[in-house]
Write a protein that holds these residues in place. Structure first.
Motif, PDB file in Angstrom:
ATOM      1  N   SER A 300      20.432  45.578  23.087  1.00 20.13           N
ATOM      2  CA  SER A 300      20.475  44.192  23.555  1.00 20.13           C
ATOM      3  C   SER A 300      20.302  44.081  25.070  1.00 20.13           C
ATOM      4  CB  SER A 300      21.788  43.531  23.137  1.00 20.13           C
ATOM      5  OG  SER A 300      22.897  44.263  23.619  1.00 20.13           O
ATOM      6  N   PRO A 303      16.520  42.213  26.174  1.00 22.43           N
ATOM      7  CA  PRO A 303      16.582  41.024  25.303  1.00 22.43           C
ATOM      8  C   PRO A 303      15.263  40.654  24.642  1.00 22.43           C
ATOM      9  CG  PRO A 303      16.839  40.430  27.630  1.00 22.43           C
ATOM     10  CD  PRO A 303      16.949  41.910  27.548  1.00 22.43           C
ATOM     11  N   THR A 304      14.145  40.755  25.358  1.00 19.89           N
ATOM     12  CA  THR A 304      12.851  40.367  24.783  1.00 19.89           C
ATOM     13  C   THR A 304      12.517  41.249  23.591  1.00 19.89           C
ATOM     14  OG1 THR A 304      12.060  39.622  26.932  1.00 19.89           O
ATOM     15  CG2 THR A 304      10.401  40.044  25.236  1.00 19.89           C
ATOM     16  N   TRP A 305      12.620  42.551  23.788  1.00 19.63           N
ATOM     17  CA  TRP A 305      12.261  43.484  22.711  1.00 19.63           C
ATOM     18  C   TRP A 305      13.334  43.528  21.630  1.00 19.63           C
ATOM     19  CZ3 TRP A 305      11.490  45.161  27.925  1.00 19.63           C
ATOM     20  CH2 TRP A 305      10.156  45.052  28.326  1.00 19.63           C
ATOM     21  N   TYR A 306      14.596  43.273  22.010  1.00 23.37           N
ATOM     22  CA  TYR A 306      15.666  43.230  21.026  1.00 23.37           C
ATOM     23  C   TYR A 306      15.434  42.088  20.044  1.00 23.37           C
ATOM     24  CZ  TYR A 306      20.413  43.142  19.113  1.00 23.37           C
ATOM     25  OH  TYR A 306      21.498  43.174  18.273  1.00 23.37           O
ATOM     26  N   GLU A 307      15.017  40.936  20.558  1.00 29.92           N
ATOM     27  CA  GLU A 307      14.727  39.784  19.701  1.00 29.92           C
ATOM     28  C   GLU A 307      13.572  40.107  18.746  1.00 29.92           C
ATOM     29  OE1 GLU A 307      15.521  36.146  18.148  1.00 29.92           O
ATOM     30  OE2 GLU A 307      16.613  37.064  19.830  1.00 29.92           O
ATOM     31  N   GLU A 308      12.546  40.754  19.276  1.00 29.24           N
ATOM     32  CA  GLU A 308      11.405  41.125  18.432  1.00 29.24           C
ATOM     33  C   GLU A 308      11.814  42.146  17.380  1.00 29.24           C
ATOM     34  OE1 GLU A 308       6.913  43.081  18.886  1.00 29.24           O
ATOM     35  OE2 GLU A 308       7.941  42.239  20.642  1.00 29.24           O
ATOM     36  N   LEU A 310      14.826  42.510  16.070  1.00 33.07           N
ATOM     37  CA  LEU A 310      15.629  41.816  15.051  1.00 33.07           C
ATOM     38  C   LEU A 310      14.733  41.077  14.062  1.00 33.07           C
ATOM     39  CD1 LEU A 310      18.605  40.316  17.107  1.00 33.07           C
ATOM     40  CD2 LEU A 310      18.718  42.114  15.370  1.00 33.07           C
ATOM     41  N   GLN A 311      13.709  40.424  14.589  1.00 25.98           N
ATOM     42  CA  GLN A 311      12.775  39.712  13.722  1.00 25.98           C
ATOM     43  C   GLN A 311      12.057  40.690  12.788  1.00 25.98           C
ATOM     44  OE1 GLN A 311      10.031  37.196  15.830  1.00 25.98           O
ATOM     45  NE2 GLN A 311       8.774  36.787  14.025  1.00 25.98           N
ATOM     46  N   GLU A 314      14.371  41.595   9.975  1.00 30.67           N
ATOM     47  CA  GLU A 314      14.443  40.519   8.979  1.00 30.67           C
ATOM     48  C   GLU A 314      13.218  40.530   8.080  1.00 30.67           C
ATOM     49  OE1 GLU A 314      14.939  36.932  11.143  1.00 30.67           O
ATOM     50  OE2 GLU A 314      16.968  37.410  11.858  1.00 30.67           O
TER      51      GLU A 314
END
Length: 333
Positions: A300, A303-308, A310-311, A314
């Motif tokens: 985390s 943040p940019t790559w963490y969000e990607e 996580l997606q 999913e």
């Protein structure tokens, strides 16, 4: 107490102390033998772990795989590169002279135990022999048994970041451990032939560069990062062989990487992408966790790559559910 009994007790105590000292000497010689055996005959490339125990690394920051400090990989790979007397000088992108070329520092006794344990575990991994806590204590740790968990943790970190091997306790009651390649599908899978050292650590780093460069890294971007890690095209590396061939041919042939010409580039330029096998055997989150560990932080923190990532997790979960539903329909029909 009569004088005669006192003399006997003193003599007995002296014999006991002499026996303990001789046993300590034998254990010390055994430890030295283990170090020499694994470092000279089995793995004649000891400088890698030696320097990685003490030197800082350059790898990446929050803007991508650029320059910052960490704990292990750079000094490790640099020392391998510098230890190869017969390094070739084929053409290929490379950076300026290695700025980390310094004399090795003195290792503490605890560092020495970490150093030896890494090679002991690598030896067991290559020989496909079981790894037990009892063996590690007897053959390597010895008088430092109170520091066992610290030594094992540090050795495990080196194995993960340099060779891409995870250390897991298979049996918590008998304290049996196993080294598992970071890439699936099985515990014995290794991005190398059976006789060479595992290359998964480098592959995870390369996948991290690609991920952090919008899932497509140009050849120039890739070598900029690898050069800072002491890995140069055309210069033979003790673990990885000839890096350019490994990246543009071997890993492409094994479907871990795609290597293609940049569209409409003139003169031709090339770029790297994840191959189908990389998508199947790892994930963006696992790669990000690897990069984060290099920096002694958490995913985390990016943040940019963490969000990607996580997606991506999913989407993978939805895909698994969808395949399961399709399978059930086929069975029912």
């Amino acid at each position: 107490m009569p004088r005669g009994q006192k003399s006997k007790l003193r003599a007995r105590e002296k014999r006991r102390q002499a026996l303990e000292e001789s046993q300590d000497l034998v254990r010390a010689q055994a430890t030295e033998g283990v170090g020499e055996e694994f470092c000279s005959s089995s793995f004649p490339c000891c400088k890698v772990i030696s320097q990685s125990l003490q030197a800082p690394v350059s790898c990446c920051n929050s803007q991508g795989l650029q320059r910052t400090t960490s704990t292990t990989t750079n000094a490790a790979t640099v020392s391998y590169t510098r230890s190869n007397d017969g390094a070739s000088n084929e053409e290929g992108p490379r950076s300026s002279q290695d700025p980390t070329a310094t004399e090795p520092l003195h290792r503490s006794p605890l560092d020495e135990k970490v150093f030896i344990l890494v090679y002991y575990l690598l030896y067991k991994y290559q020989m496909k022999e079981p790894i037990t806590k009892a063996d590690m204590l007897r053959n390597v740790i010895q008088n430092y048994r109170n520091h066992f968990h610290e030594i094992l943790k540090r050795a495990s970190d080196h194995l993960e970041l340099i060779f891409g091997l995870d250390t897991r306790e298979l049996d918590p009651y008998k304290h049996i451990y196993v080294l598992i390649n970071k890439l699936e599908p099985n515990c014995d899978g290794r991005v190398s032939d059976g006789s060479s050292l595992p290359k998964s650590g480098l592959l995870m780093l390369v996948l991290g560069v690609i991920f952090m460069k919008d899932n497509c890294a140009t050849e120039e971007q890739m070598w900029e990062v690898l050069n800072m890690m002491g890995i140069f095209a055309g210069r033979r590396h003790y673990i990885y062989g000839e890096p350019r061939k490994l990246l543009t041919q071997d890993l492409v042939k094994e479907n871990y990487l795609e290597y293609r010409q940049v569209p409409n580039s003139n003169p031709p330029r090339y770029e790297f992408l994840w191959g189908p096998r990389a998508h199947a055997e790892t994930s963006k989150m696992r790669v990000l966790e690897f990069v984060a560990k290099i920096h002694n932080t958490v995913p985390s923190a990016f943040p940019t790559w963490y969000e990607e990532a996580l997606q991506d997790e999913e989407e993978r979960a939805v895909g698994v559910v969808g395949r399961g539903q399709t399978l059930r329909k086929c069975i029912q029909s």
